[in-house]
Design a protein around this motif. Structure first.
Motif, PDB file in Angstrom:
ATOM      1  N   LEU A 127       0.815  -0.956   0.067  1.00  0.00           N
ATOM      2  CA  LEU A 127      -0.182   0.092   0.187  1.00  0.00           C
ATOM      3  C   LEU A 127       0.818   1.534  -0.224  1.00  0.00           C
ATOM      4  O   LEU A 127       0.341   2.141  -0.653  1.00  0.00           O
ATOM      5  CB  LEU A 127      -0.737   0.261   1.201  1.00  0.00           C
ATOM      6  N   ALA A 128       1.785   1.388   0.541  1.00  0.00           N
ATOM      7  CA  ALA A 128       2.970   2.779   0.825  1.00  0.00           C
ATOM      8  C   ALA A 128       3.454   2.300  -0.434  1.00  0.00           C
ATOM      9  O   ALA A 128       4.473   3.228  -0.999  1.00  0.00           O
ATOM     10  CB  ALA A 128       3.582   2.192   1.953  1.00  0.00           C
TER      11      ALA A 128
ATOM     12  N   VAL B 198       6.644   6.229 -17.371  1.00  0.00           N
ATOM     13  CA  VAL B 198       7.378   7.885 -18.022  1.00  0.00           C
ATOM     14  C   VAL B 198       7.652   7.314 -18.827  1.00  0.00           C
ATOM     15  O   VAL B 198       8.677   6.186 -18.706  1.00  0.00           O
ATOM     16  CB  VAL B 198       7.741   7.961 -16.190  1.00  0.00           C
ATOM     17  N   SER B 199       8.234   8.556 -19.578  1.00  0.00           N
ATOM     18  CA  SER B 199       9.430   7.888 -20.923  1.00  0.00           C
ATOM     19  C   SER B 199      10.935   8.058 -20.705  1.00  0.00           C
ATOM     20  O   SER B 199      10.827   8.373 -19.273  1.00  0.00           O
ATOM     21  CB  SER B 199       8.905   9.307 -21.676  1.00  0.00           C
ATOM     22  N   PRO B 200      11.386   6.880 -21.257  1.00  0.00           N
ATOM     23  CA  PRO B 200      12.948   7.426 -20.758  1.00  0.00           C
ATOM     24  C   PRO B 200      13.343   8.493 -21.066  1.00  0.00           C
ATOM     25  O   PRO B 200      14.763   8.912 -20.945  1.00  0.00           O
ATOM     26  CB  PRO B 200      13.217   6.200 -21.871  1.00  0.00           C
ATOM     27  N   LEU B 201      12.562   9.308 -22.054  1.00  0.00           N
ATOM     28  CA  LEU B 201      13.637  10.821 -22.222  1.00  0.00           C
ATOM     29  C   LEU B 201      13.196  11.568 -20.990  1.00  0.00           C
ATOM     30  O   LEU B 201      13.784  12.833 -21.285  1.00  0.00           O
ATOM     31  CB  LEU B 201      12.258  11.596 -23.929  1.00  0.00           C
ATOM     32  N   ALA B 202      12.235  11.606 -20.270  1.00  0.00           N
ATOM     33  CA  ALA B 202      11.622  12.286 -19.259  1.00  0.00           C
ATOM     34  C   ALA B 202      13.046  11.707 -18.518  1.00  0.00           C
ATOM     35  O   ALA B 202      13.355  12.801 -17.333  1.00  0.00           O
ATOM     36  CB  ALA B 202      10.713  12.221 -19.052  1.00  0.00           C
ATOM     37  N   TRP B 203      13.648  10.259 -18.104  1.00  0.00           N
ATOM     38  CA  TRP B 203      14.363   9.622 -17.157  1.00  0.00           C
ATOM     39  C   TRP B 203      15.465  10.528 -17.424  1.00  0.00           C
ATOM     40  O   TRP B 203      16.135  10.450 -16.449  1.00  0.00           O
ATOM     41  CB  TRP B 203      14.025   8.470 -16.980  1.00  0.00           C
ATOM     42  N   LEU B 204      16.095  10.693 -19.136  1.00  0.00           N
ATOM     43  CA  LEU B 204      17.390  10.179 -19.129  1.00  0.00           C
ATOM     44  C   LEU B 204      17.716  11.938 -18.593  1.00  0.00           C
ATOM     45  O   LEU B 204      19.273  11.294 -17.445  1.00  0.00           O
ATOM     46  CB  LEU B 204      17.928  10.516 -20.325  1.00  0.00           C
ATOM     47  N   PRO B 205      17.357  13.313 -18.965  1.00  0.00           N
ATOM     48  CA  PRO B 205      18.051  14.004 -18.451  1.00  0.00           C
ATOM     49  C   PRO B 205      18.293  14.018 -16.644  1.00  0.00           C
ATOM     50  O   PRO B 205      19.205  14.392 -16.250  1.00  0.00           O
ATOM     51  CB  PRO B 205      17.216  15.311 -18.498  1.00  0.00           C
TER      52      PRO B 205
ATOM     53  N   TRP C 256       9.615  -1.908 -13.955  1.00  0.00           N
ATOM     54  CA  TRP C 256       8.340  -2.390 -13.150  1.00  0.00           C
ATOM     55  C   TRP C 256       7.489  -3.838 -13.428  1.00  0.00           C
ATOM     56  O   TRP C 256       6.975  -3.734 -12.584  1.00  0.00           O
ATOM     57  CB  TRP C 256       7.561  -0.998 -13.696  1.00  0.00           C
ATOM     58  N   PRO C 257       7.798  -4.129 -14.756  1.00  0.00           N
ATOM     59  CA  PRO C 257       7.269  -4.901 -15.048  1.00  0.00           C
ATOM     60  C   PRO C 257       7.610  -6.609 -13.997  1.00  0.00           C
ATOM     61  O   PRO C 257       6.491  -7.354 -13.184  1.00  0.00           O
ATOM     62  CB  PRO C 257       7.373  -5.670 -16.445  1.00  0.00           C
ATOM     63  N   THR C 258       9.208  -6.712 -13.482  1.00  0.00           N
ATOM     64  CA  THR C 258       9.850  -7.294 -12.426  1.00  0.00           C
ATOM     65  C   THR C 258       9.277  -7.107 -11.630  1.00  0.00           C
ATOM     66  O   THR C 258       8.448  -7.981 -10.631  1.00  0.00           O
ATOM     67  CB  THR C 258      11.061  -7.174 -13.031  1.00  0.00           C
ATOM     68  N   LEU C 259       8.826  -6.114 -10.845  1.00  0.00           N
ATOM     69  CA  LEU C 259       8.713  -5.916  -9.511  1.00  0.00           C
ATOM     70  C   LEU C 259       7.089  -6.610  -9.689  1.00  0.00           C
ATOM     71  O   LEU C 259       6.650  -6.549  -8.397  1.00  0.00           O
ATOM     72  CB  LEU C 259       8.577  -4.472  -9.593  1.00  0.00           C
TER      73      LEU C 259
ATOM     74  N   ILE D 218       5.158   3.441  -7.266  1.00  0.00           N
ATOM     75  CA  ILE D 218       4.811   2.459  -8.674  1.00  0.00           C
ATOM     76  C   ILE D 218       4.144   3.216 -10.132  1.00  0.00           C
ATOM     77  O   ILE D 218       4.801   3.106 -11.313  1.00  0.00           O
ATOM     78  CB  ILE D 218       4.199   0.871  -8.454  1.00  0.00           C
ATOM     79  N   GLN D 219       2.617   3.148  -8.824  1.00  0.00           N
ATOM     80  CA  GLN D 219       1.563   4.416 -10.151  1.00  0.00           C
ATOM     81  C   GLN D 219       2.273   5.420 -11.335  1.00  0.00           C
ATOM     82  O   GLN D 219       1.314   5.000 -12.701  1.00  0.00           O
ATOM     83  CB  GLN D 219       0.362   4.202  -9.422  1.00  0.00           C
TER      84      GLN D 219
END
Length: 379
Positions: A203-204, A215-222, A257-260, A209-210
């Motif tokens: 629950l925490a 989030v797109s890789p283009l947002a994570w990369l910077p 995320w899929p593995t988690l 996770i959601q």
């Protein structure tokens, strides 16, 4: 009527001894199907003389149906190559793409020859400095001998700085995705176990996770770029560059995320009877996880890992483009900048290579899943 006498030795000899070779071949065929290589199992069964007619029918079905689709695809591709074009570019034909592939292979062979020649020349120069060092040492000039030995070592340590070939870029991409997926698995599996074992922890973690899952890789990369630049300071000629770690970090954040989620679902869905048996046997927490929960959750864990590899391999191409990691993504982007039909043919070669490698990675994960679990998953 006279009774017919039978020689016991003749009767025993008339019964053929069971042959173990066909059984061994059938076992190989079953193993091929388990490893996701079911296309080849009918050939093995035909070698074992097992239901040859039906195996031929299976071979024809497995070959003809995909062959028809491939022929239709090639026809559509040829049609597009004659009708889809801009002022400076057009879709290359299959023949032009094949020639581009041959040219890429020829380029790789030439670069391999140049590299060998370069290393041989550096070795020759280093040997000359070693000879001078030996002469100086024999003359009692220790300082000059040390200086000459250092020069020899510097020439031996030089590496060929030619342009990367398509093969080396594939290897860079595989190394990047291996680091990214490995890190994602190390993070996702323990967190998934905690989410599956503890409803409160689940629950925490659920809001995090959601929120971060789509989030797109283009947002994570910077963000990854800032972390890697701040924390990673390679000393000297380090084999792992910042660009590679940036791409690998982006792959990690997009593919964990899929593995988690699948790990959490697998752990939470363990049959209560198994857990009751663990209580009866008075297993401690570690034994309960290792002997009961983990084996029961393995099918879903591997399903999540297969999904993570697919996501990570797709994310990698965009990450390589933006991080300038010398992998397949950078190859596609740099080739596109050339703006010629030959460059477009090389991009199509890269597309086929990316798809084929992704398929092989998925088959490897499927084979591992079937070897360690009891599931009959075939997708």
């Amino acid at each position: 009527m006279n009774a017919t006498t039978v020689n016991p030795s003749t009767a025993v000899a008339a019964v053929p001894a069971p042959k173990r070779e066909p059984l061994r071949m059938l076992a190989i065929a079953a193993l091929l199907e388990k490893l996701g290589l079911g296309y080849f199992s009918p050939f093995v069964r035909m070698i074992a003389r097992y239901d040859v007619k039906s195996q031929w029918q299976q071979v024809v079905t497995n070959t003809v149906l995909p062959g028809v689709v491939i022929i239709l695809f090639m026809g559509f591709w040829t049609l597009c190559s004659h009708s889809v074009h801009t002022d400076s570019q057009r879709i290359p034909t299959p023949t032009e793409t094949w020639k581009a592939w041959q040219g890429m292979r020829e380029f790789a062979r030439n670069e391999a020859v140049k590299k060998q020649e370069f290393l041989a020349s550096m070795s020759t120069i280093a040997a000359k400095w070693d000879a001078k060092a030996a002469e100086a040492k024999a003359a009692g000039n220790a300082d000059a001998a040390t200086k000459f030995s250092d020069k020899a070592a510097s020439y031996r340590s030089k590496y060929y700085a030619g342009p990367p070939t398509f093969g080396t870029q594939i290897m860079t991409s595989l190394l990047t995705v291996a680091i990214g997926i490995g890190a994602a698995t190390l993070i996702a599996v323990p967190l998934g176990f905690l989410c599956g074992l503890s409803p409160r922890f689940n629950l925490a973690m659920n809001p995090i996770i959601q929120i971060f899952k789509p989030v797109s890789p283009l947002a994570w990369l910077p963000i990854v770029f800032v972390f890697v630049t701040a924390l990673y300071h390679p000393a000297g000629d380090d084999s792992i560059s910042r660009a590679l770690l940036i791409s690998a970090g982006t792959v990690t954040l997009c593919s964990l995320w899929p593995t988690l989620i699948n790990t959490a679902v697998g752990v939470a869905g363990v049959d209560r009877d198994y857990l009751n048996v663990a209580k009866v046997l008075k297993l401690n927490a570690f034994q309960r996880i290792w002997k009961i929960i983990l084996p029961a959750a393995l099918p879903l864990i591997f399903t999540g890992m297969r999904l993570s590899i697919g996501v990570g391999w797709m994310v990698l191409i965009a990450a390589d483009m933006l991080a300038q990691n010398p992998g397949l993504g950078k190859f596609v982007w740099d080739t596109f900048q050339n703006g010629s039909t030959e460059s477009m043919a090389q991009i199509i070669v890269a597309v086929f290579a990316i798809g084929f490698i992704g398929f092989v990675l998925d088959r490897i994960m499927l084979a591992l899943q079937r070897l360690v679990t009891f599931g009959g998953q075939t997708l």
